[in-house]
Design an enzyme around this catalytic site. Structure first.
Site, PDB file in Angstrom:
ATOM      1  N   GLU A 185     -30.843 -72.996 -38.492  1.00 42.18           N
ATOM      2  CA  GLU A 185     -29.614 -72.238 -38.188  1.00 42.18           C
ATOM      3  C   GLU A 185     -29.907 -71.093 -37.207  1.00 42.18           C
ATOM      4  O   GLU A 185     -29.007 -70.580 -36.553  1.00 42.18           O
ATOM      5  CB  GLU A 185     -28.996 -71.677 -39.475  1.00 42.18           C
ATOM      6  CG  GLU A 185     -28.345 -72.720 -40.367  1.00 42.18           C
ATOM      7  CD  GLU A 185     -26.972 -73.176 -39.873  1.00 42.18           C
ATOM      8  OE1 GLU A 185     -26.298 -72.417 -39.156  1.00 42.18           O
ATOM      9  OE2 GLU A 185     -26.572 -74.302 -40.218  1.00 42.18           O
TER      10      GLU A 185
ATOM     11  N   TYR B 235     -26.106 -65.250 -42.030  1.00 43.10           N
ATOM     12  CA  TYR B 235     -27.261 -65.899 -42.661  1.00 43.10           C
ATOM     13  C   TYR B 235     -28.362 -66.155 -41.637  1.00 43.10           C
ATOM     14  O   TYR B 235     -29.521 -65.812 -41.840  1.00 43.10           O
ATOM     15  CB  TYR B 235     -26.823 -67.223 -43.304  1.00 43.10           C
ATOM     16  CG  TYR B 235     -27.970 -68.136 -43.680  1.00 43.10           C
ATOM     17  CD1 TYR B 235     -28.826 -67.808 -44.732  1.00 43.10           C
ATOM     18  CD2 TYR B 235     -28.207 -69.321 -42.982  1.00 43.10           C
ATOM     19  CE1 TYR B 235     -29.891 -68.636 -45.070  1.00 43.10           C
ATOM     20  CE2 TYR B 235     -29.257 -70.152 -43.323  1.00 43.10           C
ATOM     21  CZ  TYR B 235     -30.099 -69.807 -44.364  1.00 43.10           C
ATOM     22  OH  TYR B 235     -31.145 -70.624 -44.695  1.00 43.10           O
TER      23      TYR B 235
ATOM     24  N   THR C 159     -35.252 -71.277 -40.741  1.00 44.59           N
ATOM     25  CA  THR C 159     -34.202 -72.289 -40.734  1.00 44.59           C
ATOM     26  C   THR C 159     -33.752 -72.652 -39.324  1.00 44.59           C
ATOM     27  O   THR C 159     -33.759 -71.801 -38.421  1.00 44.59           O
ATOM     28  CB  THR C 159     -32.968 -71.796 -41.522  1.00 44.59           C
ATOM     29  OG1 THR C 159     -31.858 -72.685 -41.293  1.00 44.59           O
ATOM     30  CG2 THR C 159     -32.538 -70.403 -41.068  1.00 44.59           C
TER      31      THR C 159
ATOM     32  N   LYS D 114     -32.122 -64.525 -41.405  1.00 47.61           N
ATOM     33  CA  LYS D 114     -33.306 -65.390 -41.396  1.00 47.61           C
ATOM     34  C   LYS D 114     -34.178 -65.116 -40.165  1.00 47.61           C
ATOM     35  O   LYS D 114     -35.397 -65.202 -40.228  1.00 47.61           O
ATOM     36  CB  LYS D 114     -32.880 -66.870 -41.400  1.00 47.61           C
ATOM     37  CG  LYS D 114     -32.592 -67.426 -42.791  1.00 47.61           C
ATOM     38  CD  LYS D 114     -33.868 -67.585 -43.605  1.00 47.61           C
ATOM     39  CE  LYS D 114     -33.647 -68.391 -44.871  1.00 47.61           C
ATOM     40  NZ  LYS D 114     -34.853 -68.413 -45.723  1.00 47.61           N
TER      41      LYS D 114
END
Length: 326
Positions: free
Chosen positions: A131, A153, A129, A157
């Protein structure tokens, strides 16, 4: 006779449903893994919405349970495995950091381990991701931009991302990661800002609500359509050599502008309805994300097809229809 078999974790989510639809259209046999913690909690509405529910063979499995993943891989005998399952809502990851680490981080390693044990010749796709870039280190983020995760998160990841590379280099697994920038659709969960906006606009349009409460509307994101992005996942696993790719539109837009498009499409003025609510601010904000998809364009021949305007209009229309049907 099916050409290939694919196994998708997170098959009931937005990306899983679009990917299942795509692979079925290519003649694949499609299996999916769905966690079942009570009788009714497998939500098949997205597969149903795309009209593919009956064609996907579901296995009971959970990313936190390696045994269930090994059994699913043994039974399904996939040529391709797509790990799309995660605790993927950033806001929740602060209140459930350990769960997020177990599902999003360790869960991905369980998938890699299940493939290594039960089907090492299968090709694996890991959903990474944007992010992971977090506090951005370069104005446009590419495969070589340093990561700086700003949420539990994103950190989980990042662990999954590096473990995918690790399995590729240590065990010769054909494992690729797609570093996907924000991608949306009418199937996006209501907790994500784009869908929160289009659902809110639809409610205001139909007189079911008068305001829409949002957090930082000056955050900038690179938004594409999930339907386009699952194409890129498939293309990665068709390459001879596994690799990692940024998948993005290369255009960044503020939440404010995305709102404006949605309200205008419904014939409304956002200034009459949007209320800024500090409750929706993140503890550590990611201000700007802008992907550099050059490598995917050159090596995969992939390019985002759907404009932000077209996608937001499609989402508003779908939400209006949903609410009218009740």
């Amino acid at each position: 006779m099916h050409s290939k078999t694919a196994l998708i974790t997170g098959v009931t989510g937005q990306d899983g449903a679009y990917l299942a639809q795509l692979l079925l259209s290519k003649g694949y046999r499609v299996c999916g893994i769905a966690p079942r913690r009570s009788t009714s909690d497998v939500n098949l509405s997205r597969l149903e919405w795309l009209g593919v529910k009956e064609q996907v063979k579901l296995f009971d499995g959970d990313l936190c349970d390696l045994g269930s993943l090994i059994r699913s891989v043994q039974e399904c005998q996939p040529d391709e495995v797509y790990n799309l399952a995660a605790q993927s809502f950033v806001q929740t990851s602060w209140s459930q950091p350990v769960l997020t680490g177990q599902v999003t981080g360790i869960g991905a390693v369980n998938v890699l381990e299940a493939v290594r044990i039960a089907r090492p010749e299968a090709r694996v796709y890991q959903a990474s991701t944007s992010e992971m870039y977090g506090l951005i280190q370069e104005p446009r983020q590419s495969e070589t931009t340093p990561f700086y995760p700003r949420s539990p998160y994103a950190a989980a990841k990042l662990y999954a991302h590096w473990m995918t590379i690790n399995y590729r280099e240590s065990f010769g697994l054909h494992a690729s990661s797609g570093i996907l920038f924000n991608h949306e659709s009418p199937l996006r969960g209501l907790e994500f800002v784009t869908r929160k906006v289009t659902d809110g606009v639809a409610r205001i349009k139909l007189g079911l609500a008068s305001e829409l409460r949002l957090g930082n509307i000056d955050a900038k994101r690179d938004w594409g359509h999930a339907r386009d992005y699952v194409q890129a996942m498939w293309l990665m696993l068709q390459q001879e050599t596994p690799d990692d790719y940024v998948i993005a539109t290369g255009v960044t837009t503020t939440v404010r502008d995305m709102c404006r498009i949605a309200f205008e499409h419904a014939g409304l003025d956002m200034n009459d309805h949007v209320v800024i609510d500090p409750r929706f601010y993140r503890p550590a904000e990611v201000e700007v994300l802008l992907g550099n998809p050059d490598k995917a364009e050159q090596k995969l021949g992939w390019k985002a097809e759907t404009s932000l305007e077209a996608m937001v209009r499609e989402m508003v229309d779908a939400d209006v229809r949903r609410l009218e049907q009740g």
